[in-house]
Design a protein around this motif. Structure first.
Motif, PDB file in Angstrom:
ATOM      1  N   ILE A 160      33.866  33.215  38.457  1.00 57.38           N
ATOM      2  CA  ILE A 160      35.065  32.503  38.584  1.00 57.38           C
ATOM      3  C   ILE A 160      35.976  33.068  39.605  1.00 57.38           C
ATOM      4  N   ARG A 161      36.459  32.014  40.376  1.00 55.70           N
ATOM      5  CA  ARG A 161      37.326  32.056  41.434  1.00 55.70           C
ATOM      6  C   ARG A 161      38.789  31.866  41.090  1.00 55.70           C
TER       7      ARG A 161
ATOM      8  N   GLY B 249      46.230  33.870  37.031  1.00 64.91           N
ATOM      9  CA  GLY B 249      45.910  33.873  35.599  1.00 64.91           C
ATOM     10  C   GLY B 249      44.721  34.994  35.084  1.00 64.91           C
ATOM     11  N   LYS B 250      45.121  35.239  33.788  1.00 62.98           N
ATOM     12  CA  LYS B 250      44.239  36.370  33.070  1.00 62.98           C
ATOM     13  C   LYS B 250      42.987  35.998  32.689  1.00 62.98           C
TER      14      LYS B 250
ATOM     15  N   ASN C 181      40.834  38.158  42.533  1.00 63.50           N
ATOM     16  CA  ASN C 181      40.610  36.731  42.372  1.00 63.50           C
ATOM     17  C   ASN C 181      39.434  36.395  42.153  1.00 63.50           C
ATOM     18  N   LEU C 182      38.307  37.372  41.555  1.00 64.01           N
ATOM     19  CA  LEU C 182      36.884  36.833  41.301  1.00 64.01           C
ATOM     20  C   LEU C 182      36.463  37.787  40.124  1.00 64.01           C
ATOM     21  N   THR C 183      36.078  36.957  39.058  1.00 62.25           N
ATOM     22  CA  THR C 183      35.558  37.503  37.771  1.00 62.25           C
ATOM     23  C   THR C 183      34.285  37.002  37.631  1.00 62.25           C
ATOM     24  N   LEU C 184      33.299  37.980  37.106  1.00 64.95           N
ATOM     25  CA  LEU C 184      31.976  37.593  36.773  1.00 64.95           C
ATOM     26  C   LEU C 184      31.679  37.796  35.290  1.00 64.95           C
ATOM     27  N   ALA C 185      31.096  36.717  34.692  1.00 63.42           N
ATOM     28  CA  ALA C 185      30.838  36.735  33.278  1.00 63.42           C
ATOM     29  C   ALA C 185      29.449  36.536  32.879  1.00 63.42           C
ATOM     30  N   LEU C 186      28.807  37.260  32.228  1.00 67.83           N
ATOM     31  CA  LEU C 186      27.337  37.058  31.518  1.00 67.83           C
ATOM     32  C   LEU C 186      27.200  36.712  30.111  1.00 67.83           C
TER      33      LEU C 186
ATOM     34  N   LYS D 137      44.477  26.406  35.610  1.00 71.64           N
ATOM     35  CA  LYS D 137      44.577  25.402  36.787  1.00 71.64           C
ATOM     36  C   LYS D 137      44.281  26.205  38.327  1.00 71.64           C
ATOM     37  N   GLU D 138      43.950  25.236  38.997  1.00 72.92           N
ATOM     38  CA  GLU D 138      43.600  25.961  40.361  1.00 72.92           C
ATOM     39  C   GLU D 138      42.354  27.167  40.327  1.00 72.92           C
TER      40      GLU D 138
END
Length: 375
Positions: A160-161, A165-166, A186-191, A216-217
Motif C-alpha cells: 500500500i502506497r 492515513g493510518k 508512505n509504504l506498508t506491506l500486509a501478508l 483516498k489517494e
C-alpha cells in the motif's frame, strides 16, 4: 471466537454445560461434544479446539488418556477436567499433562465460569505470543532474506502506497490472519495467510477494494498467492515488482492482470506512435498537419497528441520543427543551396519565417550556422 469442546458420558452434564455457561459472553463457541474419549480424540484431530472440558471417567478412553495422547501436540487445547470424588488421583495425573484445573461433581458452575474466564485470557495471550513469533519469522524471511522453510500455507501480499492515513492501524484491526509491516512513512506491506489459495486471494482483493475507498489517494497493489519454499517472500517480491508499474495507470487497485492489460495497451499504442513517427520523417517536407498524421495512425487527434507527447516528451509540432531544422542543418553543411531553397526543401514557403524558426532553435541564423560549419 474461542472454540470449545465438551466431552462427558453423562448427557445431562453435556446439556447443562452447554446451557448454563454463558459461552457467548465469554467469547466462546461450543463447536463439538463427545460422549467418550475415543470420539473426543477423533474430533481433536479433525477440528481446531482451543478449550477442552472433559470428564475423567469415560468409556473407551479416559479424559486423562486423551490429555496424555495430545500432550506433545504443539497446538493442543487448554483443558479443564471434571471428576468424581473418588478420582482425585486421576485428576492429579491430568494436571501433570497440562490440565488447567479440575472440578469435582456436582459442578459449581459459577466457579467453573470463573475458571473458563481465566482460560480465555490465557488462550488470547498464547495467541498473541504465537502471532508475534510468526510475524517475526515472516519478517526475517521477507525483509532480511533469512533462510525460508517449505510453506504449506498460502500467502497473498498487499503493498500500500499511502499518505498520512493510518493504513497499518486499520489493517491490524481487521478479523483476518494478517501480518502488517510499515516499510517507510508512505509504504506498508500486509501478508494474508491461509490454507486455501482462493480464500487468501479473495481476502486480499476485498481489503484492497475496501481500503481504497476508505483511504483516498492510496494505491493498493495485490500480488497473487504463493505457497511452497519462501512463499511469503515470493508474494512480497511480486507486490514490490507490481509497485513499479503504478505510473501506467490511475487505478487505485493494481493487480498483475491489470498491469499486463494496461502495459499491452500502452505498448500497442506506442507501436502506433512509432509508425506515425516514421510517417512524419518521410513527409515532414510537406505541409504536414497533426490531423493528417492522426488519421494515418487511425486514432483521434486528442489521443494521438497525448500519446505522441508521452512517447517523445515534446509536442507533435515541436517534433516536426526539429526534423525540419535537423535536415536544414545537414543541407547547410553539405550543399551550396541558397537559404530560400533550403527553406522550401524542408517545408517552409516563407524564408523569413524559416530564418526566425532556425535562429530560435539553433541560437544563430542559417548563414552563421553555414559559416561555422564550412570547411
Amino acid at each position: 471466537m474461542i472454540h470449545v469442546m465438551i466431552a462427558d458420558d453423562e448427557p445431562l452434564i453435556l446439556k447443562n454445560l452447554q446451557g448454563i455457561i454463558d459461552w457467548e459472553s465469554l467469547g466462546c463457541q461450543v463447536v463439538a461434544t463427545a460422549g467418550n474419549g475415543l470420539d473426543a480424540l477423533e474430533i481433536l484431530r479433525s477440528k481446531r479446539i482451543d478449550l477442552l472440558l472433559t470428564d475423567i471417567s469415560m468409556p473407551g478412553m479416559t479424559g486423562v488418556e486423551v490429555l496424555k495422547e495430545i500432550y506433545t501436540w504443539e497446538d493442543r487445547p487448554l483443558a479443564i477436567l471434571l471428576s468424581g470424588y473418588d478420582e482425585f488421583t486421576y485428576a492429579r495425573e491430568g494436571l501433570k499433562y497440562s490440565a488447567l484445573d479440575y472440578f469435582l461433581k456436582p459442578i459449581d458452575y459459577e466457579e467453573l465460569e470463573t475458571c473458563i474466564e481465566g482460560a480465555v485470557k490465557t488462550i488470547h495471550q498464547h495467541r498473541r505470543e504465537a502471532y508475534d513469533r510468526e510475524r517475526q519469522r515472516i519478517y526475517d524471511q521477507v525483509v532480511t532474506g533469512a533462510e525460508s522453510a517449505f510453506e504449506s500455507d498460502f500467502y497473498a501480499a498487499l503493498m500500500i502506497r499511502h499518505g498520512e492515513g493510518k493504513v497499518d492501524q486499520w489493517l491490524q484491526q481487521l478479523p483476518h490472519q494478517l501480518y502488517v509491516y510499515v516499510l517507510d512513512s508512505n509504504l506498508t506491506l500486509a501478508l494474508i495467510k491461509g490454507t486455501e489459495r482462493e480464500a487468501v486471494e479473495q481476502v486480499a482483493h476485498q481489503l484492497a477494494s475496501d481500503g481504497s475507498q476508505h483511504f483516498k489517494e492510496t494505491r493498493w497493489i495485490v500480488a497473487d498467492a504463493e505457497t511452497g519454499p519462501g512463499a511469503a517472500r515470493k508474494a512480497a517480491d511480486e507486490a514490490k515488482r507490481l509497485l513499479k508499474y503504478t505510473s501506467l495507470t490511475d487505478a487505485p487497485v493494481i493487480t498483475a492482470a491489470l498491469v499486463t492489460d494496461t502495459y499491452a495497451a500502452k505498448e500497442n499504442a506506442f507501436e502506433t506512435i512509432d509508425k506515425a513517427t516514421a510517417y512524419v520523417k518521410e513527409h515532414f517536407k510537406e505541409d504536414l498537419s497533426i490531423e493528417e498524421v492522426a488519421e494515418h495512425a487511425g486514432i483521434s487527434v486528442s489521443y494521438f497528441s497525448q500519446l505522441f507527447k508521452q512517447k517523445h516528451q515534446i509536442t507533435f509540432l515541436e517534433y516536426v520543427r526539429a526534423e525540419r531544422i535537423e535536415h536544414a542543418c545537414m543541407l547547410l553543411k553539405t550543399s551550396t543551396l541558397e537559404t530560400y531553397r533550403i527553406a522550401e526543401i524542408v517545408g517552409y514557403t516563407d524564408q523569413r519565417y524559416f530564418s526566425q524558426v532556425f535562429r530560435k532553435h539553433m541560437n544563430m541564423t542559417p548563414s552563421q550556422y553555414r559559416k561555422a560549419h564550412s570547411g
